[in-house]
Design a protein around this motif. Structure first.
Motif, PDB file in Angstrom:
ATOM      1  N   ALA A  73       0.821  -1.200   0.000  1.00 31.86           N
ATOM      2  CA  ALA A  73       0.000   0.000   0.000  1.00 31.86           C
ATOM      3  C   ALA A  73       0.860   1.256   0.000  1.00 31.86           C
ATOM      4  O   ALA A  73       0.501   2.270  -0.597  1.00 31.86           O
ATOM      5  N   VAL A  74       2.031   1.169   0.656  1.00 31.04           N
ATOM      6  CA  VAL A  74       2.909   2.343   0.743  1.00 31.04           C
ATOM      7  C   VAL A  74       3.317   2.793  -0.656  1.00 31.04           C
ATOM      8  O   VAL A  74       3.214   3.960  -1.013  1.00 31.04           O
ATOM      9  N   ALA A  75       3.743   1.823  -1.459  1.00 33.88           N
ATOM     10  CA  ALA A  75       4.199   2.157  -2.808  1.00 33.88           C
ATOM     11  C   ALA A  75       3.059   2.771  -3.616  1.00 33.88           C
ATOM     12  O   ALA A  75       3.263   3.766  -4.327  1.00 33.88           O
ATOM     13  N   ALA A  76       1.847   2.218  -3.478  1.00 31.84           N
ATOM     14  CA  ALA A  76       0.717   2.731  -4.245  1.00 31.84           C
ATOM     15  C   ALA A  76       0.424   4.173  -3.847  1.00 31.84           C
ATOM     16  O   ALA A  76       0.220   5.041  -4.688  1.00 31.84           O
ATOM     17  N   GLN A  77       0.458   4.424  -2.547  1.00 30.90           N
ATOM     18  CA  GLN A  77       0.203   5.770  -2.027  1.00 30.90           C
ATOM     19  C   GLN A  77       1.253   6.757  -2.563  1.00 30.90           C
ATOM     20  O   GLN A  77       0.928   7.847  -3.018  1.00 30.90           O
ATOM     21  N   GLU A  78       2.503   6.315  -2.544  1.00 28.16           N
ATOM     22  CA  GLU A  78       3.575   7.194  -3.002  1.00 28.16           C
ATOM     23  C   GLU A  78       3.409   7.563  -4.461  1.00 28.16           C
ATOM     24  O   GLU A  78       3.594   8.700  -4.861  1.00 28.16           O
TER      25      GLU A  78
ATOM     26  N   PHE B 297       5.683  10.698  -5.848  1.00 26.14           N
ATOM     27  CA  PHE B 297       7.000  10.214  -5.458  1.00 26.14           C
ATOM     28  C   PHE B 297       7.038   8.717  -5.658  1.00 26.14           C
ATOM     29  O   PHE B 297       6.029   8.046  -5.477  1.00 26.14           O
ATOM     30  N   LYS B 298       8.202   8.248  -5.987  1.00 28.24           N
ATOM     31  CA  LYS B 298       8.322   6.795  -6.065  1.00 28.24           C
ATOM     32  C   LYS B 298       9.413   6.372  -5.104  1.00 28.24           C
ATOM     33  O   LYS B 298      10.549   6.847  -5.217  1.00 28.24           O
ATOM     34  N   SER B 299       9.047   5.524  -4.179  1.00 33.91           N
ATOM     35  CA  SER B 299      10.072   5.050  -3.254  1.00 33.91           C
ATOM     36  C   SER B 299      10.979   4.088  -4.010  1.00 33.91           C
ATOM     37  O   SER B 299      10.601   3.564  -5.071  1.00 33.91           O
ATOM     38  N   LEU B 300      12.142   3.836  -3.432  1.00 38.10           N
ATOM     39  CA  LEU B 300      13.053   2.873  -4.042  1.00 38.10           C
ATOM     40  C   LEU B 300      12.351   1.522  -4.155  1.00 38.10           C
ATOM     41  O   LEU B 300      12.500   0.797  -5.130  1.00 38.10           O
ATOM     42  N   TYR B 301      11.555   1.231  -3.128  1.00 35.25           N
ATOM     43  CA  TYR B 301      10.815  -0.029  -3.097  1.00 35.25           C
ATOM     44  C   TYR B 301       9.914  -0.147  -4.333  1.00 35.25           C
ATOM     45  O   TYR B 301       9.900  -1.167  -5.026  1.00 35.25           O
ATOM     46  N   ALA B 302       9.171   0.925  -4.628  1.00 33.28           N
ATOM     47  CA  ALA B 302       8.250   0.903  -5.775  1.00 33.28           C
ATOM     48  C   ALA B 302       9.023   0.794  -7.090  1.00 33.28           C
ATOM     49  O   ALA B 302       8.633   0.047  -7.987  1.00 33.28           O
ATOM     50  N   VAL B 303      10.136   1.506  -7.181  1.00 35.81           N
ATOM     51  CA  VAL B 303      10.947   1.453  -8.399  1.00 35.81           C
ATOM     52  C   VAL B 303      11.457   0.031  -8.603  1.00 35.81           C
ATOM     53  O   VAL B 303      11.400  -0.527  -9.704  1.00 35.81           O
ATOM     54  N   GLN B 304      11.919  -0.574  -7.515  1.00 31.18           N
ATOM     55  CA  GLN B 304      12.469  -1.926  -7.622  1.00 31.18           C
ATOM     56  C   GLN B 304      11.405  -2.928  -8.055  1.00 31.18           C
ATOM     57  O   GLN B 304      11.663  -3.788  -8.887  1.00 31.18           O
ATOM     58  N   GLU B 305      10.217  -2.787  -7.486  1.00 28.18           N
ATOM     59  CA  GLU B 305       9.128  -3.707  -7.849  1.00 28.18           C
ATOM     60  C   GLU B 305       8.826  -3.606  -9.343  1.00 28.18           C
ATOM     61  O   GLU B 305       8.671  -4.616 -10.029  1.00 28.18           O
TER      62      GLU B 305
ATOM     63  N   GLY C 206      20.198  -5.251  15.711  1.00 33.92           N
ATOM     64  CA  GLY C 206      20.396  -4.336  16.839  1.00 33.92           C
ATOM     65  C   GLY C 206      20.678  -2.895  16.431  1.00 33.92           C
ATOM     66  O   GLY C 206      20.800  -2.020  17.295  1.00 33.92           O
ATOM     67  N   ASN C 207      20.786  -2.604  15.133  1.00 34.47           N
ATOM     68  CA  ASN C 207      21.062  -1.235  14.700  1.00 34.47           C
ATOM     69  C   ASN C 207      19.760  -0.542  14.302  1.00 34.47           C
ATOM     70  O   ASN C 207      18.973  -1.110  13.535  1.00 34.47           O
ATOM     71  N   ASP C 208      19.595   0.668  14.803  1.00 32.11           N
ATOM     72  CA  ASP C 208      18.385   1.414  14.460  1.00 32.11           C
ATOM     73  C   ASP C 208      18.538   1.987  13.049  1.00 32.11           C
ATOM     74  O   ASP C 208      19.359   2.869  12.798  1.00 32.11           O
ATOM     75  N   CYS C 209      17.771   1.460  12.124  1.00 33.81           N
ATOM     76  CA  CYS C 209      17.850   1.901  10.721  1.00 33.81           C
ATOM     77  C   CYS C 209      16.563   2.627  10.321  1.00 33.81           C
ATOM     78  O   CYS C 209      16.199   2.670   9.156  1.00 33.81           O
ATOM     79  N   THR C 210      15.889   3.183  11.326  1.00 30.82           N
ATOM     80  CA  THR C 210      14.603   3.835  11.060  1.00 30.82           C
ATOM     81  C   THR C 210      14.817   5.214  10.458  1.00 30.82           C
ATOM     82  O   THR C 210      15.639   5.982  10.934  1.00 30.82           O
ATOM     83  N   PHE C 211      14.100   5.528   9.406  1.00 29.55           N
ATOM     84  CA  PHE C 211      14.002   6.912   8.919  1.00 29.55           C
ATOM     85  C   PHE C 211      12.732   7.041   8.103  1.00 29.55           C
ATOM     86  O   PHE C 211      12.173   6.046   7.645  1.00 29.55           O
ATOM     87  N   VAL C 212      12.281   8.258   7.950  1.00 34.06           N
ATOM     88  CA  VAL C 212      10.988   8.508   7.319  1.00 34.06           C
ATOM     89  C   VAL C 212      10.995   8.065   5.847  1.00 34.06           C
ATOM     90  O   VAL C 212      12.002   8.217   5.155  1.00 34.06           O
ATOM     91  N   SER C 213       9.868   7.494   5.388  1.00 35.97           N
ATOM     92  CA  SER C 213       9.820   7.140   3.969  1.00 35.97           C
ATOM     93  C   SER C 213       8.875   8.078   3.211  1.00 35.97           C
ATOM     94  O   SER C 213       8.918   8.150   2.002  1.00 35.97           O
ATOM     95  N   ASP C 214       8.033   8.817   3.957  1.00 39.02           N
ATOM     96  CA  ASP C 214       7.095   9.728   3.307  1.00 39.02           C
ATOM     97  C   ASP C 214       7.776  11.083   3.084  1.00 39.02           C
ATOM     98  O   ASP C 214       7.989  11.863   4.018  1.00 39.02           O
ATOM     99  N   PHE C 215       8.100  11.344   1.825  1.00 38.77           N
ATOM    100  CA  PHE C 215       8.827  12.570   1.479  1.00 38.77           C
ATOM    101  C   PHE C 215       8.058  13.823   1.906  1.00 38.77           C
ATOM    102  O   PHE C 215       8.638  14.855   2.189  1.00 38.77           O
ATOM    103  N   ASN C 216       6.725  13.714   1.914  1.00 36.86           N
ATOM    104  CA  ASN C 216       5.910  14.897   2.224  1.00 36.86           C
ATOM    105  C   ASN C 216       6.129  15.415   3.636  1.00 36.86           C
ATOM    106  O   ASN C 216       5.836  16.562   3.931  1.00 36.86           O
ATOM    107  N   LYS C 217       6.624  14.552   4.500  1.00 36.49           N
ATOM    108  CA  LYS C 217       6.832  14.987   5.886  1.00 36.49           C
ATOM    109  C   LYS C 217       8.125  15.799   6.030  1.00 36.49           C
ATOM    110  O   LYS C 217       8.384  16.366   7.073  1.00 36.49           O
ATOM    111  N   ILE C 218       8.949  15.785   4.986  1.00 36.78           N
ATOM    112  CA  ILE C 218      10.263  16.432   5.118  1.00 36.78           C
ATOM    113  C   ILE C 218      10.172  17.884   4.628  1.00 36.78           C
ATOM    114  O   ILE C 218       9.860  18.130   3.462  1.00 36.78           O
ATOM    115  N   GLN C 219      10.395  18.801   5.535  1.00 30.27           N
ATOM    116  CA  GLN C 219      10.386  20.238   5.181  1.00 30.27           C
ATOM    117  C   GLN C 219      11.826  20.672   4.935  1.00 30.27           C
ATOM    118  O   GLN C 219      12.655  20.569   5.825  1.00 30.27           O
TER     119      GLN C 219
END
Ligand code: GTP
Ligand code: MG
Length: 564
Positions: A37-42, A47-55, A406-419
């Motif tokens: 659903a994330v890719a469809a929304q993007e 925007f196209k996430s890397l995930y959507a491009v790869q698919e 054990g490594n925190d690899c979290t970061f935002v995927s929704d570009f719209n949230k980035i100002q």
């Protein structure tokens, strides 16, 4: 032993196995898309996430075939012949140890029909390993076309132009900003090259699928992060997440069955076993795969080989999810502002021209390290051009949460949230200041961290310390020695100085077709112009800024015009 069992499976099932494999991939693909659903929304939001491009690319690749052709293939005849199996969506020819065509059908049935019809090569003196793949050869027993009947194929370039040609081309541009964008245009991966990369992954996946039908092989690194140059290596990741048990859901009550699986001492041992077997298969059965080396004791075990039909140097890894995350992060930074990509391309090309980076492993600064250095510099602008990784983590939603080993690899995927903040600096200014920034950077004390976006005290003794964005206790430039760092700094000093000289930063006015005098960025790419580094390096130098100030003063005193 294990590999010989797989051979048996491949051998005995033959064509049926390849078709089944394609069908399975189809089901697998649909299942994945259905839940994405994330890719469809993007896509809806532009925007196209890397995930959507790869698919999307993977799916195209699954419908494609790679065909070795004769050097003067009649294009019309070729297409007519293949179209008997169904509509062709896209095709192109390219040259690499002969002429090849990539042909993408509109649907998988067409591809299956084509494979059904392909013949087994007849052999007289040699024996063959009976592994069928989607790499085919076009044969022609009919009468040769007369020269006027031939509509000979146009080949799409798969390698970048030589540096001398690039220098000529840049010299004809009218501003340094144009030179920088032109360099990106010339060097970036083309649509065709990108398709070919996904196709090679897909061909390898057919081999790995003999053991792991649910696997995928995804490209990562510069093949997909937006910083790839034509000719860069193909980094691949064997993704077994679907059967790793990592995300397995246990039933809460009642009976259930589970697979019996052999256990190993560690994840690393599992990765080594898998790569060892797949590497063996690639070596023994992969058509066009040559020079296979299993480098299983490296920090990140891998299988390295050359894929001759595409001309790609390939690195196959498994269980390398942190690198996949770094790729996603670089892709996101690249998407945030076009200057990111232009500057990264320019710095990588400049570094390559001066031998600061190399494709041979050694004490060089890697392209990945250089990219992180550019990102860090852009975070240090005032106002910053891109946000810190910590900020991207703070913007992340629950679906973005990612902890790997054990490594925190979290970061935002929704570009719209980035100002983004408003920074209008030109590429020319940024390039000049990049050189100035690193010409005077306190490498002896400070570490580069894109997570914090600020210099940090160096946690260990290493000439160059660049914090790994996700495995923060690691240094991505651990391999770099003092000599290489000194060369980098000296070249930054010289390049910064050169870019401030009127004779360097004034267009030479060459016209199309005429040889023009190198200027601007073109000068910076000429090792002979950025000269004297070796000799001067040994002297104690004042900071480049001081040296430049005094040079500018002396230029003013002699009434020379200065554009800077
Ligand atoms: P080129 O192949 O030189 O064009 O660039 P690349 O970005 O693909 O670099 P490379 O092939 O060396 O590595 C592939 C990917 O692996 C990088 O893009 C990173 O995502 C990751 N990578 C490479 N080196 C390191 C490292 O030292 N630490 C971490 N965490 N990731 C790395
Ligand atoms: Mg690479």
């Amino acid at each position: 032993m294990a590999s010989s069992l797989a051979v048996c499976r491949l051998h005995m099932k033959g064509r049926g196995s390849l078709l089944k494999c394609l069908q399975k991939a189809d089901t697998f693909f649909r299942r994945n898309i259905g839940t994405n659903a994330v890719a469809a929304q993007e896509e809806k939001e532009g925007f196209k996430s890397l995930y959507a491009v790869q698919e999307e690319r993977q799916e195209q690749a699954e419908r494609s075939v790679l065909i070795s052709c004769q050097s003067r293939t009649n294009e019309k005849k070729f297409l007519k012949y293949l179209s008997r199996h169904g509509d062709i969506n896209k095709y192109f020819f390219y040259e690499s140890y002969g002429i090849y065509a990539v042909v993408e059908f509109s649907n998988r049935e067409s591809l299956a029909s084509l494979l059904e019809e392909a013949a087994i090569p007849g052999v007289s003196h040699e024996s063959m390993l009976p592994f069928k793949s989607r790499l085919l050869s076009l044969r022609n027993l009919g009468s040769a076309d007369s020269p006027n009947q031939q509509s000979v194929q146009q080949c799409q370039p798969q390698t970048s132009i030589p540096i001398n040609e690039l220098i000529q081309r840049l010299s004809r541009e009218e501003s340094i900003d144009q030179q920088i964008t032109s360099l990106t245009d010339v060097y970036q991966l083309t649509e065709e090259n990108s398709r070919l990369r996904f196709l090679v992954c897909s061909l390898l996946k057919d081999i790995a699928a003999a053991y792991f039908p649910e696997c995928t092989i995804k490209p990562f690194g510069s093949s997909v992060n937006g910083f790839g140059k034509l000719g860069c290596d193909l980094d691949m990741f064997l993704d077994l997440d679907g059967i790793s048990g990592r995300n397995a859901k246990m039933p809460k009550s009642g009976l259930w069955l589970e697979y019996q699986m052999k256990r190993a001492n560690s994840e690393r041992a599992v990765t080594q076993s898998i790569l060892s077997v797949i590497g063996e298969c690639v070596d023994q059965f992969g058509p066009g795969c040559v020079g296979v080396q299993k480098i299983l004791n490296a920090r990140c075990p891998l299988v390295r080989f050359a894929h001759q039909p595409s001309g790609f140097q390939c690195d196959l890894t498994a269980n390398n999810r942190v690198a996949m995350k770094s790729t996603e992060l670089l892709y996101l930074y690249r998407e945030l502002d076009p200057r990111v990509r232009h500057l990264v391309f320019t710095v990588r090309c400049w570094a390559r021209a001066h031998g600061i980076t190399s494709s041979i492993p050694g004490a060089w600064i890697s392209n990945f390290s250089l990219t992180v250095m550019v990102l860090f510099f852009l975070q240090r602008r005032s106002p910053p051009i891109i946000p810190t990784l910590d900020h991207l983590r703070d913007l992340a939603g629950p679906a973005d949460k990612s902890v790997i080993e054990g490594n925190d690899c979290t970061f935002v995927s929704d570009f719209n949230k980035i100002q983004l903040q408003s920074n209008t600096e030109t590429l020319e200014k940024l390039l000049r200041e990049f050189f100035e920034f690193y010409a005077t950077f306190a490498f002896n004390r400070m570490s580069i961290s894109i997570r914090k976006g600020k210099e940090q005290n160096k946690p260990e003794v290493a000439p160059l310390h660049i914090q790994n964005p996700f495995e923060t206790s690691l240094n991505v430039s651990k391999n770099v020695n003092v000599t290489q760092l000194e060369r980098f700094v000296a070249l930054c000093q010289e390049s910064s100085w050169l870019l401030q000289q009127s004779e360097t930063n004034t267009p030479s006015g060459g016209k199309e077709g005429k040889a023009s005098t190198p200027w601007g960025l073109a000068t910076l790419l000429m090792p002979t112009q950025v000269a004297g580094i070796k000799g001067r390096k040994k002297r104690k130098r004042e900071p480049a800024s001081e040296r430049i100030k005094s040079l500018l003063e002396s230029l003013k005193n002699t009434n020379q015009p200065n554009k800077s």
